[in-house]
Design a protein around this motif. Structure first.
Motif, PDB file in Angstrom:
ATOM      1  N   GLU A 168      -6.344   2.297  -2.178  1.00  0.00           N
ATOM      2  CA  GLU A 168      -6.024   3.634  -1.678  1.00  0.00           C
ATOM      3  C   GLU A 168      -6.110   3.678  -0.154  1.00  0.00           C
ATOM      4  N   ARG A 169      -7.156   3.084   0.402  1.00  0.00           N
ATOM      5  CA  ARG A 169      -7.337   3.087   1.856  1.00  0.00           C
ATOM      6  C   ARG A 169      -6.206   2.343   2.557  1.00  0.00           C
ATOM      7  N   VAL A 170      -5.861   1.169   2.047  1.00  0.00           N
ATOM      8  CA  VAL A 170      -4.803   0.364   2.659  1.00  0.00           C
ATOM      9  C   VAL A 170      -3.446   1.054   2.502  1.00  0.00           C
ATOM     10  N   GLU A 181     -10.143   0.357  -1.980  1.00  0.00           N
ATOM     11  CA  GLU A 181      -9.454  -0.391  -0.923  1.00  0.00           C
ATOM     12  C   GLU A 181      -7.948  -0.250  -1.044  1.00  0.00           C
ATOM     13  N   ARG A 221       0.538   5.794   7.053  1.00  0.00           N
ATOM     14  CA  ARG A 221       0.329   6.345   8.396  1.00  0.00           C
ATOM     15  C   ARG A 221       1.090   5.523   9.436  1.00  0.00           C
ATOM     16  N   LEU A 222       0.976   4.205   9.347  1.00  0.00           N
ATOM     17  CA  LEU A 222       1.663   3.338  10.301  1.00  0.00           C
ATOM     18  C   LEU A 222       3.181   3.442  10.159  1.00  0.00           C
ATOM     19  N   ALA A 249      -2.904   4.283   2.305  1.00  0.00           N
ATOM     20  CA  ALA A 249      -2.873   5.412   3.238  1.00  0.00           C
ATOM     21  C   ALA A 249      -2.628   4.928   4.669  1.00  0.00           C
ATOM     22  N   GLU A 250      -3.238   3.830   5.029  1.00  0.00           N
ATOM     23  CA  GLU A 250      -3.038   3.291   6.381  1.00  0.00           C
ATOM     24  C   GLU A 250      -1.610   2.792   6.554  1.00  0.00           C
ATOM     25  N   ALA A 251      -1.061   2.153   5.539  1.00  0.00           N
ATOM     26  CA  ALA A 251       0.329   1.689   5.616  1.00  0.00           C
ATOM     27  C   ALA A 251       1.285   2.874   5.760  1.00  0.00           C
TER      28      ALA A 251
END
Length: 66
Positions: A44-46, A42, A52-53, A48-50
């Motif tokens: 890592e996923r969060v 999680e 990207r945003l 990566a999303e941060a």
């Protein structure tokens, strides 16, 4: 050290106990490993999303920071 108490169904507890026995480990060790793996995934996923945003909205974020 902190403790966390979770409620498992009989089926979940039996499955965890069986797997632990097959691996030569305790159910608590397996549960702790599962929590650590989930947190790492999680994180890592969060992250990566941060990223990207931040990349997609960089100009706006810079303007808001002024």
């Amino acid at each position: 050290m902190n403790q966390l108490i979770i409620t498992l169904s009989d089926t979940e507890r039996d499955g965890l106990a069986d797997l632990a026995d097959a691996c030569g480990r305790t159910p608590e060790e397996l549960a702790l490993d599962a929590v650590r793996a989930h947190l790492a995934g999680e994180r890592e996923r969060v992250g990566a999303e941060a990223a990207r945003l931040a990349g997609a909205h960089g100009p706006l974020l810079r303007r808001l920071g002024q």
